[in-house]
Enzyme design. Structure first.
Site: not given
Ligand SMILES: N[C@@H](CCC(=O)N[C@@H](CS)C(=O)NCC(=O)O)C(=O)O
Length: 296
Positions: A162, A239, A273
């Protein structure tokens, strides 16, 4: 290149070891150190296969994480350790930004896509960010040199997820002499043209659009041209951030086509994602970096 390694950090190390856990045929380590680039303590995880622990130089992958993450997300959820232990590959996961601590008041933002956890791996030039948010320098200069002096690393490939996928493409193409291979998982392809990136770059660079372009992965690929024999990108077909327009994979494809940069781009049907997706394709990325390291 480091040709010998004594299975212990050198006596004048700047690193503080936080934890060691045996995992497959190797060890998962965590370290912290005081960073000159960010002026804060920084933490990273590093998986060392037994080959590395017993003195053999090994190829390494540097994994740049996405928004809201620190070193834990990929280390706990991606399940890269088994493949790395089978191949003899080192896997390093830095934090995504400087962080506030008792001693350091690091700027932040209420939005999860700006500030702490959202550095975009660039060197900010605007106040209040410029003091600490120097993650490009941290990754390609400070951490890079530290890793090569403290661990038995023969070469480094860069990957990420990402925002970190954008970072891997950006830094891989901006600094091709430092990295032998590049791949990305669900990358933001053109930060300067995504809503997440626009919000962050407005803070980090103000309205100087020349700096936005310099810090945009697709634009950078177009600017510097072909650098690698092939890059690998995986993207989940289901995604939500792709549907929302944050990732814009077609811009990456277009940039690679324009400069004849060979790209293996795989849309994986039904995948989102999350780290469940990363877990599904991570071995192919480790293999990609391994193969490239063998040619080095
Ligand atoms: N928290 C955000 C999304 C953030 C998100 O999806 N982060 C991804 C990277 S862009 C991730 O890997 N999050 C941590 C995880 O899943 O462990 C939302 O509420 O939309």
């Amino acid at each position: 290149m480091n040709n010998s390694y004594n299975n212990s950090l050198s006596t004048n190390t700047q690193l503080t070891q936080k934890s060691v856990n045996r995992c497959f045929d190797g060890e998962q380590h965590y370290y912290s150190h005081q960073s000159i680039a960010t002026k804060t303590p920084m933490t990273f995880s590093i998986y060392l296969p037994d080959e590395a622990l017993t003195g053999k130089v090994c190829p390494a992958i540097l994994y740049l994480s996405g928004l809201t993450c620190n070193a834990d997300n990929v280390t706990h959820k991606a399940h890269f350790q088994q493949r790395c232990s089978e191949l003899g590959m080192i896997f390093i996961a830095p934090d995504t930004s400087p962080r506030s601590s008792e001693d350091d008041d690091v700027p932040n933002d209420e939005r999860y896509f700006v500030g702490q956890g959202a550095s975009y791996y660039v060197d900010a030039t605007c106040a209040p960010w410029a003091k600490n948010f120097n993650m490009q320098s941290y990754i390609v200069d400070e951490l890079y040199d530290l890793l090569r002096s403290e661990f038995p690393i023969s070469s480094i490939g860069v990957t990420g997820h990402s925002m970190g996928g954008h970072g891997a493409l950006l830094l891989g193409f901006k600094f091709p002499s430092k990295f032998v291979s590049v791949s990305a998982l669900s990358p933001v392809s053109a930060a300067s043209e995504s809503a997440w990136g626009e919000a962050a770059y407005t803070e980090y660079f103000g309205d100087d659009k020349a700096q936005w372009t310099q810090a945009d992965a697709a634009q950078t690929i177009k600017r510097v041209g072909r650098q690698y024999s092939r890059i690998l990108v995986d993207q989940g077909g289901a995604d939500n951030f792709l549907a929302e327009g944050q990732l814009q994979t077609s811009k990456l494809q277009q940039a690679c086509e324009e400069v004849a940069q060979p790209l293996t781009l795989r849309y994986q049907a039904g995948h989102d994602h999350s780290y469940y997706f990363i877990q599904t394709v991570i071995n192919d990325h480790i293999d990609h970096h391994w193969r490239m390291a063998q040619l080095y």
